[in-house]
Design a protein around this motif. Structure first.
Motif, PDB file in Angstrom:
ATOM      1  N   GLY A  35      -4.827  -0.579  11.705  1.00 22.97           N
ATOM      2  CA  GLY A  35      -3.825  -0.752  10.634  1.00 22.97           C
ATOM      3  C   GLY A  35      -3.431  -0.628   9.641  1.00 22.97           C
ATOM      4  O   GLY A  35      -2.336  -1.212   8.974  1.00 22.97           O
ATOM      5  N   CYS A  57      -6.418   5.643   2.663  1.00 23.95           N
ATOM      6  CA  CYS A  57      -7.218   4.931   1.874  1.00 23.95           C
ATOM      7  C   CYS A  57      -8.486   6.465   2.518  1.00 23.95           C
ATOM      8  O   CYS A  57      -9.684   6.278   2.427  1.00 23.95           O
ATOM      9  CB  CYS A  57      -7.181   3.622   1.238  1.00 23.95           C
ATOM     10  N   CYS A  92       1.059  -1.316   0.158  1.00 23.13           N
ATOM     11  CA  CYS A  92      -0.187  -0.009   0.084  1.00 23.13           C
ATOM     12  C   CYS A  92       0.855   1.149   0.092  1.00 23.13           C
ATOM     13  O   CYS A  92       2.103   1.291   0.313  1.00 23.13           O
ATOM     14  CB  CYS A  92      -1.109  -0.147   1.153  1.00 23.13           C
ATOM     15  N   TYR A 132       0.098  -2.818   9.388  1.00 31.42           N
ATOM     16  CA  TYR A 132       0.962  -3.470   7.742  1.00 31.42           C
ATOM     17  C   TYR A 132       2.347  -3.248   7.790  1.00 31.42           C
ATOM     18  O   TYR A 132       2.553  -4.045   6.976  1.00 31.42           O
ATOM     19  CB  TYR A 132      -0.709  -3.630   7.332  1.00 31.42           C
ATOM     20  N   SER A 151      -3.670   4.470  -1.496  1.00 31.10           N
ATOM     21  CA  SER A 151      -3.895   2.969  -2.110  1.00 31.10           C
ATOM     22  C   SER A 151      -4.868   3.350  -2.556  1.00 31.10           C
ATOM     23  O   SER A 151      -4.824   2.173  -3.771  1.00 31.10           O
ATOM     24  CB  SER A 151      -3.880   1.952  -0.708  1.00 31.10           C
TER      25      SER A 151
HETATM   26  S1  SF4 Z   1      -6.792   0.769   3.956  1.00 29.34           S
HETATM   27 FE1  SF4 Z   1      -5.327   1.787   2.340  1.00 29.34          FE
HETATM   28  S2  SF4 Z   1      -3.848   2.384   3.258  1.00 29.34           S
HETATM   29 FE2  SF4 Z   1      -4.748   1.572   4.840  1.00 29.34          FE
HETATM   30  S3  SF4 Z   1      -3.843  -0.482   5.276  1.00 29.34           S
HETATM   31 FE3  SF4 Z   1      -5.080  -0.555   4.254  1.00 29.34          FE
HETATM   32  S4  SF4 Z   1      -4.800  -0.430   1.424  1.00 29.34           S
HETATM   33 FE4  SF4 Z   1      -2.826   0.931   3.424  1.00 29.34          FE
END
Ligand code: SF4
Length: 455
Positions: free
Chosen positions: A43, A102, A19, A47, A136
């Motif tokens: 998260g 996001c 991401c 991640y 992302s």
């Molecule tokens: S929601 Fe978007 S910014 Fe957050 S971990 Fe998932 S892909 Fe990455």
């Protein structure tokens, strides 16, 4: 004749992309004493932190604004203000990068406006706070890094007297690669400003007492001084190419966007460009390294010639590896990236025509797609990240690990694949994988199968 294809399936299965915030986080790690605040849910910080920690084998520190259901509805302003206050007071970093996610992009938080409001209300805060857009759903980890560099190119440089240095943007590489690029510039007697340098911050040592921030990294003073360099060399078109152009347009510093220096020809281009912009001679030491790489290629050709290879990963890495594969006699059959950069497809077609290849250039694709292709048209080797291990195991094809992330092996972040010495490492590694797979070598003759009855 090569072709460019794009995956039609909407859902990704075993994607090669990460991401976007992770790109801004990695780039921030290359600035000494800097910290990232990830404006999103927990998260969104966890991640990327886990993925970086598994690859670099270092603890990764990233702050989060911990958005929840309530802030998703009412906005994350208060959380972001509180995060900036906490990070500044507790850590006293040299710089803060606020990257979006996001979630914060979708709810429409005006991150730049919130940061401005914070700075206005805190005249005591004497460090730069930059904002980087990293949703992302637009781009990948590559885009996050690239957006960071564009922000730095606009926000930091201050025109002063010439410094005689060269700005170098290594792009998304490993600490070992940055060290190798630094070593090459040193061998030419050149001082570089690395944008940015995470060679020590993400591959550091143990020190007592433990420093508050890891040793190393580009300093804020260097970022400011980057307006006074002789030239900017971006070693990845998609991570730094546009930022280099900003340097040219805004500060009158010539921009050179080169292919990633993997293999002989691409490394030659880098060395020749260094020589051109500084007027320095190419050193004897570098000439010797080049000669040794050439020798390694000649020695290995009997084992490698005409073997077929599939290559996947980040756009610039794949492009560099395709050229290296051709230089050492392999036949690239598939070149895959998850990104949807049209110029990449065009550049790859040009490269393919130049090298006389017959390969499928797969854009915006995942590893399930590659798996299906390889099943139909088998290859002898795969170059790529740990994510290719399922293909390796299922189809019994050696995976030569390179790129990001390498999570199922140890120490790859310290290895360099760039430069002449990186090329020698790759030739050795690829050749040994072929020898291990194919069986016995007796008196320099490669046998397809072990001799029956042999010990
Ligand atoms: S929601 Fe978007 S910014 Fe957050 S971990 Fe998932 S892909 Fe990455």
């Amino acid at each position: 004749m090569s072709t460019v294809t794009k995956q039609k399936r909407a859902v990704a299965i075993n994607p090669t992309r990460s991401c976007a915030p992770i790109g801004a986080m990695l780039a921030t790690y290359g600035v000494h004493g800097a910290l990232t605040i990830n404006h999103g849910s927990q998260g969104c910080a966890t991640y990327p932190r886990h993925q970086m920690a598994r690859h670099f084998r270092e603890p990764i520190e990233v702050a989060t604004t911990s958005l929840t259901e309530k802030t998703t509805i009412y906005g994350g302003r208060d959380n972001l203000i509180a995060a900036m206050e906490n990070v500044y007071e507790r850590y006293h970093p040299t710089m803060i990068t606020v990257c979006s996610t996001c979630l914060s992009e979708t709810i429409g938080d005006d991150i730049t406006g919130i940061v401005d409001e914070f700075i206005e209300g805190h005249p005591d805060v004497d460090i730069p706070i930059i904002t980087v857009n990293t949703p992302s759903y637009i781009g990948t980890h590559i885009t996050g890094f690239d957006n960071f560099l564009k922000t730095v190119a606009v926000d930091f440089p201050v025109k002063d007297k010439p410094n005689g240095k060269v700005n170098i943007m290594p792009g998304w590489v490993n600490p070992g690669d940055i060290r190798e690029i630094e070593a090459m510039t040193r061998k030419m007697g050149i001082e570089g400003i690395f944008l940015t340098d995470y060679s020590d911050t993400l591959d550091g040592g143990i020190y007592r007492p433990k420093p508050q921030f890891p040793k190393g990294g580009t300093t804020i003073e260097e970022l400011r001084d980057s307006a006074n360099s002789l030239a900017t060399i971006a070693l990845q078109k998609h991570v730094g190419g546009e930022a280099a152009e900003i340097y040219e347009k805004q500060y009158g510093i010539p921009a050179y966007t080169l292919p990633m220096p993997i293999g002989i020809e691409n490394t030659d281009k880098f060395i020749k460009t260094l020589s051109k912009v500084t007027g320095r001679e190419i050193s004897e030491e570098l000439r010797d390294e080049r000669a040794r790489l050439l020798d390694a290629i000649i020695d290995a050709h009997m084992f490698l010639t005409s073997l077929k290879v599939a290559i996947f990963g980040d756009p610039d890495v794949v492009e560099g590896l395709v050229r290296l594969a051709a230089e050492i006699g392999l036949e690239p059959k598939f070149a895959l990236t998850s990104s949807d950069f049209k110029p990449w497809g065009e550049d790859m077609m040009k490269l393919s025509d130049e090298l006389g290849l017959d390969m499928e250039i797969m854009m915006k694709s995942d590893l399930h797609e590659l798996y299906k292709k390889i099943k139909e048209e088998p290859v002898d080797l795969i170059f790529g990240t740990s994510k290719g291990r399922f293909i390796e195991e299922d189809l019994d094809i050696p995976l030569i690990r390179m790129g990001f992330p390498i999570e199922d092996r140890f120490g790859y972040h310290r290895r360099a694949i760039v430069g002449y010495r990186g090329g020698i490492y790759l030739v050795d590694k690829i050749t040994n994988a072929v020898l291990a797979k194919k069986g016995l070598v007796v008196s320099n003759t490669l046998l397809e199968k072990p001799v029956e009855g042999a010990d």
